[in-house]
Scaffold this motif. Structure first.
Motif, mmCIF file in Angstrom:
data_model
loop_
_atom_site.group_PDB
_atom_site.id
_atom_site.type_symbol
_atom_site.label_atom_id
_atom_site.label_comp_id
_atom_site.label_asym_id
_atom_site.label_seq_id
_atom_site.Cartn_x
_atom_site.Cartn_y
_atom_site.Cartn_z
ATOM 1 N N ASP A 233 0.856 -1.187 0.000
ATOM 2 C CA ASP A 233 0.000 0.000 0.000
ATOM 3 C C ASP A 233 0.892 1.236 0.000
ATOM 4 N N ARG A 234 0.840 2.018 -1.074
ATOM 5 C CA ARG A 234 1.755 3.146 -1.228
ATOM 6 C C ARG A 234 1.177 4.483 -0.755
ATOM 7 N N ASN A 235 -0.134 4.524 -0.474
ATOM 8 C CA ASN A 235 -0.689 5.814 -0.048
ATOM 9 C C ASN A 235 -1.246 5.782 1.379
ATOM 10 N N ASP A 237 -3.700 4.084 2.908
ATOM 11 C CA ASP A 237 -5.131 4.028 3.207
ATOM 12 C C ASP A 237 -5.604 2.633 3.621
#
Length: 255
Positions: A233-235, A237
């Protein structure tokens, strides 16, 4: 963001009072406002299992769906279609709320000793006990656009080969044709040398086709049978730090 809703949870359907009711209303407002910004559409998603589970590939679907005898396929897809066939034999499916369908699907899988637990997610708050199950947009009007994208990847000839994904797509296609869709409104990607190939680029392009020129009254239906995977998960959330993704035919080259 989408919100997984469990019909077993009283928090979804209960009517708390006082301070609890205020907190509930605030949570709903925050979710609604955030969802409106991120996802400018009403999206309902039914997935075959929880994020950390695997949705089974079955060699013979007869126990899940009468018309699936002798056919390989996905456990969730065939359990769902089998349940719908039974409901329609008793009454109009339009009278069956999402809660009945979701819980019936879970029970059908459990009765056949599958451990996966199907999940429902929505970009908008929804009352599962009141909202009817349908592949069509409940806000549609006569003549409103309809599109369906059905993808099945068997990964034939690889170490990751599956057996029933093509059958799933054909079964879902048959269901849609009986429930308001026309042949010309359905696009199919299969790795069978006859249909459009489910490569990463083709899937992205087909998703663009599915969503382009859509309106609030459009009915857009997406089905995928194949492998899924968790990626970083790169953001930030996702609580578990993992995003979920579908796996195209050429994932070894394209990711």
């Amino acid at each position: 963001p989408s919100r997984e809703i469990d019909p077993d949870s009283l928090a979804v359907f209960g009517e708390p009072e006082g301070e609890a009711a205020g907190e509930r209303d605030m949570s709903r407002m925050q979710f609604r406002d955030q969802a409106l910004m991120v996802v400018p559409a009403s999206v309902k998603m039914l997935s075959g299992c929880r994020d950390f589970e695997t949705s089974a590939d079955v060699t013979d679907c007869s126990a899940l769906r009468e018309s699936g005898e002798g056919l390989p396929g996905g456990a969730c897809t065939n359990a769902l279609l089998g349940l719908i066939e039974e409901i329609e034999g008793q009454r109009e499916l339009g009278g069956a709320p999402w809660a009945d369908v979701l819980m019936g699907l879970r029970e059908r899988l459990k009765d056949n000793r599958f451990r996966q637990i199907p999940q429902f997610s929505s970009s908008r708050p929804v009352d599962l006990r009141e909202t009817p199950f349908s592949p069509l947009n409940p806000q549609r009007s006569e003549g409103a656009p309809r599109k369906a994208l059905l993808i099945g990847v068997n990964y034939t000839g690889t170490d990751d080969e599956l057996n029933g994904c093509h059958n799933d797509v054909l079964a879902v296609r048959s269901y849609l044709l009986k429930h308001g869709f026309e042949e010309s409104e359905i696009r199919i990607l299969l790795d069978n040398n006859d249909c459009e190939s489910p490569t990463a680029n083709n899937i992205v392009e087909a998703m663009r086709w599915l969503s382009e020129d859509s309106t609030e009254e459009s009915s857009l239906f997406f089905h995928f049978s194949g492998h899924g995977v968790q990626i970083l998960d790169r953001n930030g959330d996702e609580r578990d730090g993992q995003d979920e993704a579908i796996v195209p035919l050429d994932f070894r080259e394209e990711g």
